[in-house]
Scaffold this motif. Structure first.
Motif, PDB file in Angstrom:
ATOM      1  N   GLU A 162      -2.052 -11.129  -9.635  1.00  3.30           N
ATOM      2  CA  GLU A 162      -2.737 -10.421 -10.720  1.00  3.30           C
ATOM      3  C   GLU A 162      -3.847  -9.503 -10.208  1.00  3.30           C
ATOM      4  O   GLU A 162      -4.357  -8.664 -10.947  1.00  3.30           O
ATOM      5  CB  GLU A 162      -3.284 -11.416 -11.766  1.00  3.30           C
ATOM      6  N   GLN A 163      -4.218  -9.660  -8.914  1.00  9.45           N
ATOM      7  CA  GLN A 163      -5.246  -8.760  -8.369  1.00  9.45           C
ATOM      8  C   GLN A 163      -4.662  -7.628  -7.529  1.00  9.45           C
ATOM      9  O   GLN A 163      -5.382  -6.866  -6.896  1.00  9.45           O
ATOM     10  CB  GLN A 163      -6.227  -9.566  -7.515  1.00  9.45           C
ATOM     11  N   GLU A 164      -3.335  -7.527  -7.462  1.00  8.79           N
ATOM     12  CA  GLU A 164      -2.698  -6.469  -6.658  1.00  8.79           C
ATOM     13  C   GLU A 164      -2.746  -5.139  -7.401  1.00  8.79           C
ATOM     14  O   GLU A 164      -2.491  -5.093  -8.601  1.00  8.79           O
ATOM     15  CB  GLU A 164      -1.218  -6.816  -6.392  1.00  8.79           C
ATOM     16  N   TRP A 165      -3.066  -4.062  -6.701  1.00  2.01           N
ATOM     17  CA  TRP A 165      -2.986  -2.704  -7.246  1.00  2.01           C
ATOM     18  C   TRP A 165      -1.940  -1.967  -6.456  1.00  2.01           C
ATOM     19  O   TRP A 165      -1.767  -2.240  -5.275  1.00  2.01           O
ATOM     20  CB  TRP A 165      -4.314  -1.959  -7.073  1.00  2.01           C
ATOM     21  N   ASP A 166      -1.297  -0.987  -7.099  1.00  3.63           N
ATOM     22  CA  ASP A 166      -0.288  -0.233  -6.365  1.00  3.63           C
ATOM     23  C   ASP A 166      -0.907   1.065  -5.851  1.00  3.63           C
ATOM     24  O   ASP A 166      -0.699   2.119  -6.414  1.00  3.63           O
ATOM     25  CB  ASP A 166       0.917   0.045  -7.270  1.00  3.63           C
ATOM     26  N   ASP A 167      -1.722   0.963  -4.791  1.00  5.25           N
ATOM     27  CA  ASP A 167      -2.241   2.181  -4.176  1.00  5.25           C
ATOM     28  C   ASP A 167      -2.325   1.976  -2.660  1.00  5.25           C
ATOM     29  O   ASP A 167      -2.253   0.854  -2.176  1.00  5.25           O
ATOM     30  CB  ASP A 167      -3.579   2.611  -4.802  1.00  5.25           C
ATOM     31  N   PRO A 168      -2.469   3.079  -1.896  1.00  8.44           N
ATOM     32  CA  PRO A 168      -2.361   2.979  -0.436  1.00  8.44           C
ATOM     33  C   PRO A 168      -3.411   2.056   0.186  1.00  8.44           C
ATOM     34  O   PRO A 168      -3.132   1.380   1.171  1.00  8.44           O
ATOM     35  CB  PRO A 168      -2.577   4.421   0.040  1.00  8.44           C
ATOM     36  N   LEU A 169      -4.621   2.032  -0.386  1.00  8.71           N
ATOM     37  CA  LEU A 169      -5.653   1.186   0.218  1.00  8.71           C
ATOM     38  C   LEU A 169      -5.331  -0.289   0.017  1.00  8.71           C
ATOM     39  O   LEU A 169      -5.562  -1.116   0.892  1.00  8.71           O
ATOM     40  CB  LEU A 169      -7.027   1.535  -0.354  1.00  8.71           C
ATOM     41  N   GLU A 170      -4.757  -0.596  -1.150  1.00  3.16           N
ATOM     42  CA  GLU A 170      -4.315  -1.973  -1.410  1.00  3.16           C
ATOM     43  C   GLU A 170      -3.235  -2.362  -0.394  1.00  3.16           C
ATOM     44  O   GLU A 170      -3.248  -3.474   0.155  1.00  3.16           O
ATOM     45  CB  GLU A 170      -3.766  -2.066  -2.840  1.00  3.16           C
ATOM     46  N   HIS A 171      -2.324  -1.423  -0.098  1.00  2.65           N
ATOM     47  CA  HIS A 171      -1.271  -1.723   0.879  1.00  2.65           C
ATOM     48  C   HIS A 171      -1.848  -1.882   2.280  1.00  2.65           C
ATOM     49  O   HIS A 171      -1.207  -2.473   3.153  1.00  2.65           O
ATOM     50  CB  HIS A 171      -0.197  -0.629   0.873  1.00  2.65           C
TER      51      HIS A 171
END
Ligand SMILES: C[S@@+](CC[C@H](N)C(=O)[O-])C[C@H]1O[C@@H](n2cnc3c(N)ncnc32)[C@H](O)[C@@H]1O
Length: 192
Positions: free
Chosen positions: A107-116
């Motif tokens: 639930e804390q995952e974002w779909d952006d490059p820094l998250e990856h």
């Protein structure tokens, strides 16, 4: 968040303690005639230091096209791709990787490059698992893998993944911080 806020957000991981610990630990272990791959090169900081301080031929790779662009601006060869997928069998003497390793609930995952660049999934080992399962393929028989890991990622569990892939692990550098211990592992084929 406004569009201009979004534009100002970094899209490439900036070098931090983990990047420096990895680079410092490996520079003296690489010879000028060796061929080196840095998986997940980000800004190209580790790859550039290895190239400049050892004279070795270094390739960086990253899933993030912005990171590949940054690395090329640093004068590095950069390949866009997933982990070890783009590379042929027995291609490298050294493969190094400072992976996304922070344990992150879904639930804390974002779909952006820094998250990856940061998230290692629920157990912190989401990227480490497939990396270790395949890295032996692209490594020469007497090659070495240098993997940056955190106590948050369960270092014994990482060593077990390497063992399952027919490789052995030893710690070559470490640094403790208030919330985690960072370790550089050297991983080699079991009979090398
Ligand atoms: C913790 S950052 C390290 C960046 C740089 N190597 C450093 O030490 O400063 C992890 C890097 O892995 C990259 N990455 C994430 N998933 C990847 C994948 N599946 N294949 C290749 N690179 C990936 C990210 O884009 C990010 O640049």
């Amino acid at each position: 968040m406004t569009l201009s806020d979004r534009r100002e957000m970094p899209t490439v991981y900036e070098p931090a303690e983990d990047s420096r610990l990895l680079a410092d630990a490996i520079i003296d272990r690489i010879d000028a005639d060796e061929r080196v791959l840095e998986v997940g090169t980000g800004s190209g900081y580790v790859a550039a230091r290895v190239s400049e301080e050892t004279g070795a031929r270094v390739v960086g790779s990253d899933i993030n096209p912005e990171a590949c662009r940054r690395a090329r601006e640093e004068g590095l060869e950069a390949v866009r791709g997933n982990l070890t997928d783009p590379f042929r069998r027995n291609s490298f003497d050294v493969v190094c990787f400072n992976p996304p390793y922070l344990p992150t609930p879904p639930e804390q995952e974002w779909d952006d490059p820094l998250e990856h660049a940061l998230s290692g999934g629920e157990d912190g080992r989401r990227l480490i698992r497939p990396f270790l399962a395949d890295v032996g393929r692209i490594l020469r028989p007497d090659g070495r893998v240098y993997l940056l890991v955190s106590s948050l990622t369960d270092i014994d569990a990482v060593a077990k993944l390497a063992d399952d892939a027919g490789m052995e692990t030893r710690e070559i550098a470490e640094e403790s911080f208030p919330f985690e211990r960072l370790v550089t592992l050297e991983i080699t084929h079991r009979n090398s």
